[in-house]
Motif scaffolding. Sequence first.
Motif, mmCIF file in Angstrom:
data_model
loop_
_atom_site.group_PDB
_atom_site.id
_atom_site.type_symbol
_atom_site.label_atom_id
_atom_site.label_comp_id
_atom_site.label_asym_id
_atom_site.label_seq_id
_atom_site.Cartn_x
_atom_site.Cartn_y
_atom_site.Cartn_z
ATOM 1 N N GLY A 284 0.801 -1.214 0.000
ATOM 2 C CA GLY A 284 0.000 0.000 0.000
ATOM 3 C C GLY A 284 0.833 1.261 0.000
ATOM 4 O O GLY A 284 2.020 1.271 -0.341
ATOM 5 N N ASP A 408 -4.452 1.652 2.399
ATOM 6 C CA ASP A 408 -4.624 2.907 1.675
ATOM 7 C C ASP A 408 -4.423 4.079 2.631
ATOM 8 O O ASP A 408 -4.229 3.909 3.843
ATOM 9 C CB ASP A 408 -6.027 2.948 1.054
ATOM 10 C CG ASP A 408 -6.096 3.851 -0.166
ATOM 11 O OD1 ASP A 408 -5.178 4.676 -0.340
ATOM 12 O OD2 ASP A 408 -7.060 3.735 -0.939
ATOM 13 N N SER A 492 0.383 12.262 -0.827
ATOM 14 C CA SER A 492 -0.715 12.117 -1.776
ATOM 15 C C SER A 492 -0.691 13.202 -2.842
ATOM 16 O O SER A 492 -1.344 13.063 -3.883
ATOM 17 C CB SER A 492 -2.055 12.164 -1.033
ATOM 18 O OG SER A 492 -2.201 13.385 -0.327
ATOM 19 N N ARG A 503 -3.082 1.827 -6.338
ATOM 20 C CA ARG A 503 -4.495 1.532 -6.070
ATOM 21 C C ARG A 503 -5.116 0.730 -7.201
ATOM 22 O O ARG A 503 -5.891 -0.201 -6.971
ATOM 23 C CB ARG A 503 -5.265 2.842 -5.883
ATOM 24 C CG ARG A 503 -5.087 3.471 -4.515
ATOM 25 C CD ARG A 503 -5.799 4.792 -4.471
ATOM 26 N NE ARG A 503 -5.799 5.347 -3.134
ATOM 27 C CZ ARG A 503 -6.082 6.602 -2.862
ATOM 28 N NH1 ARG A 503 -6.373 7.428 -3.857
ATOM 29 N NH2 ARG A 503 -6.085 7.038 -1.630
ATOM 30 N N ALA A 512 -8.854 -4.901 1.118
ATOM 31 C CA ALA A 512 -8.713 -3.623 1.808
ATOM 32 C C ALA A 512 -8.494 -3.851 3.297
ATOM 33 O O ALA A 512 -9.204 -4.620 3.935
ATOM 34 C CB ALA A 512 -9.951 -2.764 1.584
ATOM 35 N N HIS A 541 -10.180 6.079 -0.296
ATOM 36 C CA HIS A 541 -10.516 4.679 -0.030
ATOM 37 C C HIS A 541 -10.642 3.904 -1.332
ATOM 38 O O HIS A 541 -11.518 3.083 -1.508
ATOM 39 C CB HIS A 541 -11.812 4.583 0.770
ATOM 40 C CG HIS A 541 -13.000 5.171 0.052
ATOM 41 N ND1 HIS A 541 -13.236 6.509 0.042
ATOM 42 C CD2 HIS A 541 -13.992 4.603 -0.679
ATOM 43 C CE1 HIS A 541 -14.341 6.742 -0.655
ATOM 44 N NE2 HIS A 541 -14.807 5.598 -1.108
ATOM 45 N N GLY A 543 -8.392 1.755 -2.953
ATOM 46 C CA GLY A 543 -7.676 0.525 -3.259
ATOM 47 C C GLY A 543 -8.088 -0.655 -2.418
ATOM 48 O O GLY A 543 -8.390 -0.523 -1.242
#
Length: 549
Positions: A284, A408, A492, A503, A512, A541, A543
């Motif tokens: 992740g 994530d 990000s 993702r 997840a 949210h 991935g």
Amino acid sequence: MARPFREALSQLLKARFPILYIESYEEHRVVAEVTAVARDAALVRTPRGVWTWSATEGLIQPDGTARKGTSSPADALSAAMRTDEPGVFIFKDLHAAYGGGDRPRDPEVVRRLRDLAAAFKSGMAARTLVLVSPVLQLPVELEKDVTIVDFPLPTEVEIRAVLEGMIAANSTSGRIRIAVDEVGREKLAKAALGLTLQEAENAFARAMVNDGVLDLDDIALVHEEKRQIVRKAGLLEFVDVEVGLNDIGGLENLKRWLRKRDGSWLAEAAEYGLPAPRGVLITGVPGCGKSLTAKAVAAAWGLPLLRLDIGRVFAGLVGSSEQNLRNAIRTAEASAPCLLWVDEIEKGFAGGGSAGDSGTSSRVFGTFLTWMQEKTEPVFVVATANNIENLPPELLRKGRFDEIFFVDLPTRAERESIWAVHINKRLTRPAVAGELAVGGGLLMELSELSHGYSGAEIEQAVVAGLFDAFSERRALRKDDLTRAVVNMVPLSVTQAERISAVRAWAEMRAVAATAAEDWDPAGGMSAASPSIRPRDLPPGHGGGRKIEF
């Protein structure tokens, strides 16, 4: 003692193999087991006397008397060759005569061993020489004459017998209180797997005298003995853990999956027909709790955490990498049940190898894959990866890992939990906390402000706010935290394209780690942070398949 050793030894004795080599520190156990096999007519047909030799005692005959003039290894070997009766001759630490390091080589001993091998093969009486040494060392001249026999470490049954004996001997004294039930004793015995009987006895004795109570808290002292094994091996790192699953904000789906497998290496799990879990791969976004989870699950399960550094495996002499990995695996299995943490596994096994290293990486990778598929010891592998696209597909297929989780960027609810964890962990002194009310309103506001931030970035925001407060020698204020968030550019934003690619990979390939109840219902982004534009941030949210555990 496990039956396979006795069965293997009885076959070798009946087949009249001349020289056997047993690598073990436990001379007393080796002598006891070899003696039991040699004297059992059901195992060897013709019972045999057992002779032992050491440099300090010389050659000791089956009746317990010492044969004169046998203190030197060459003379003792000559005496063994002249013995016409069936027998097993156990020589201790004869490797010192082979040379190596600073030790001089004794060519007479090597020559007599070769002569003895020929004599024992052709003689009428059934005779076998057993070499016992803590290290596996053989001169090249003897490689074809010597057969290596694996001698296992004590089983759980043997360690449990030692524990029960110590409990029986000390529980009536009134000085030691026994506070472990049947399951607790099983956990203590399993924690000592990988130790010699002497090491296990020392660990249990230390646990009893530590505070006068034998309870489950003493498992940590047993793990201290295992730390010695790991440090001496040199390829693994024994990691101290001071965090639990409750110290991780969010990731409830992953944490539930892990909690359900707590204790799955115990006998009560075997009654359900359950095998010990193989491991989990956590991938992740960087900084979102993958490595922290590895440490937390070790603390939650009460198992030692061993970290495998792939760089150490490939270090050293040419051709030693494969042996390094085998030694690391052997050390981990000797410490089982335990967790083996392979951090950033893609850096060691990306692509399964490189064409520029003569196939070394491919062979090491193949050894690791085979062990992952066929391992029987309860070694739970926790592998973490940031760039999983570089991992070979054969590592990701079912059978290697029990599950692949995608971590994530934290959702709104998870960010509230993360803020609470880090603020409460550091604001332990009233002078630092001041009048800051760490409640739902503050946490919600900080969560909205830090939309798109990772857990590591939230932690650094708390640290930055505390530095501002410390510089003025005052209590922490809310504006210290909000200013730290606003001034930080999160991953990000700087790595938006890379996060989107990760993702996309995980959408149908991983589960997840975030629980369904924590998903942001709208998936939209907040514009609360003036330094970050909403269009710069990917959804929080996106991935991982949404599966509940």
